[in-house]
Design a protein around this motif. Sequence first.
Motif, PDB file in Angstrom:
ATOM      1  N   GLU A  69       0.832  -1.199   0.000  1.00 53.95           N
ATOM      2  CA  GLU A  69       0.000   0.000   0.000  1.00 53.95           C
ATOM      3  C   GLU A  69       0.874   1.260   0.000  1.00 53.95           C
ATOM      4  O   GLU A  69       1.915   1.315   0.649  1.00 53.95           O
ATOM      5  N   VAL A  70       0.436   2.274  -0.744  1.00 49.55           N
ATOM      6  CA  VAL A  70       1.132   3.556  -0.816  1.00 49.55           C
ATOM      7  C   VAL A  70       0.129   4.660  -0.501  1.00 49.55           C
ATOM      8  O   VAL A  70      -0.949   4.710  -1.101  1.00 49.55           O
ATOM      9  N   ASP A  71       0.455   5.527   0.428  1.00 51.24           N
ATOM     10  CA  ASP A  71      -0.433   6.615   0.813  1.00 51.24           C
ATOM     11  C   ASP A  71      -0.070   7.873   0.032  1.00 51.24           C
ATOM     12  O   ASP A  71       0.915   8.548   0.339  1.00 51.24           O
ATOM     13  N   TYR A  72      -0.868   8.184  -0.990  1.00 49.78           N
ATOM     14  CA  TYR A  72      -0.660   9.395  -1.767  1.00 49.78           C
ATOM     15  C   TYR A  72      -1.581  10.521  -1.310  1.00 49.78           C
ATOM     16  O   TYR A  72      -1.594  11.603  -1.902  1.00 49.78           O
ATOM     17  N   GLY A  73      -2.371  10.278  -0.254  1.00 51.98           N
ATOM     18  CA  GLY A  73      -3.261  11.312   0.252  1.00 51.98           C
ATOM     19  C   GLY A  73      -4.459  11.520  -0.649  1.00 51.98           C
ATOM     20  O   GLY A  73      -4.648  10.848  -1.675  1.00 51.98           O
ATOM     21  N   GLY A 124      -7.328  10.626  -0.439  1.00 60.18           N
ATOM     22  CA  GLY A 124      -8.220   9.494  -0.561  1.00 60.18           C
ATOM     23  C   GLY A 124      -7.969   8.618  -1.771  1.00 60.18           C
ATOM     24  O   GLY A 124      -8.803   7.772  -2.121  1.00 60.18           O
ATOM     25  N   GLU A 180      -6.731   5.579  -3.745  1.00 60.13           N
ATOM     26  CA  GLU A 180      -6.319   4.202  -3.459  1.00 60.13           C
ATOM     27  C   GLU A 180      -5.283   3.776  -4.495  1.00 60.13           C
ATOM     28  O   GLU A 180      -5.579   3.689  -5.684  1.00 60.13           O
ATOM     29  N   TYR A 181      -4.093   3.552  -4.025  1.00 61.46           N
ATOM     30  CA  TYR A 181      -2.972   3.241  -4.914  1.00 61.46           C
ATOM     31  C   TYR A 181      -2.039   2.270  -4.195  1.00 61.46           C
ATOM     32  O   TYR A 181      -1.846   2.365  -2.984  1.00 61.46           O
ATOM     33  N   TYR A 182      -1.497   1.327  -4.945  1.00 59.13           N
ATOM     34  CA  TYR A 182      -0.464   0.490  -4.359  1.00 59.13           C
ATOM     35  C   TYR A 182       0.582   0.102  -5.399  1.00 59.13           C
ATOM     36  O   TYR A 182       0.369   0.270  -6.603  1.00 59.13           O
ATOM     37  N   ARG A 229      -3.887   1.578  -9.722  1.00 58.39           N
ATOM     38  CA  ARG A 229      -4.793   2.573  -9.169  1.00 58.39           C
ATOM     39  C   ARG A 229      -6.174   2.375  -9.771  1.00 58.39           C
ATOM     40  O   ARG A 229      -6.338   1.742 -10.822  1.00 58.39           O
TER      41      ARG A 229
END
Length: 246
Positions: free
Chosen positions: A150-154, A156, A158-160, A173
């Motif tokens: 999981e990657v937090d791009y802010g 909201g 959803e991206y990994y 994504r």
Amino acid sequence: MRVRGYAPCVPCWTQLCCPDPAGAADFYGRLFGWSLRDDTFWRDGLAVAGVAAGPPRWLPYVSSEDVAVTAAAVTAAGGTAGGQEVDPRGRGVVCADPAGAAFGVWQHGSIPGAQLVNEPGTVLWIDLVTSDLAAADDFYGGVFRWQRREVDYGDGIEYYEWMSARRPVAGARLSVVMGPAVPSHWSTTMLVADCADAARRAETLGGSALLAPTPAPVGTYALLADPSGATFGLLELTPEILAGIA
């Protein structure tokens, strides 16, 4: 960065499909300094991507020790696989995942894959754009043994990233971020030193901006279409991230 070989199950090659390879050579040559020879784009004597006649798109390939075995794994997991394409560069099979996103499998011959990457004007990254991340994870995890991170791009989003041998190799994504009408597909992104300048030059060469240069957590991103309609991304990385891949 020069690359001499690729481990199995790692993205290794991209191919531009377009109705006019000669016209594409002029566009990408002026934009990135590429030249066209033997169905391959070259820069500084090193292979950077392939080119073939066909409906416009950028198609990524994943390395394989045996394309027939990998193609069988694709179909067993619910995807589709075409026939082998053989030339001196290697053996390729065009596949699609269950949602219809097309990708290739590459067993190297004279060219292991892209010999020059992670430099301005070369391929940097590929992303799957899909409406079902869980199903995509099951498919690509099963076929290539990719593991999700999981990657937090802010905002909201959803991206990994998918990992292979503990290294990130691709991203994924949700297509709803780009609009509900966007079908599942693989997106190819090129590294550039100045995103705004590259996007501006692409438009003067006959391309079009689908997304103007926009700040992103990793730098500045733009989505373009070349004169044939094949879409690709431009990414200007932050200095800190760029130093880490050099």
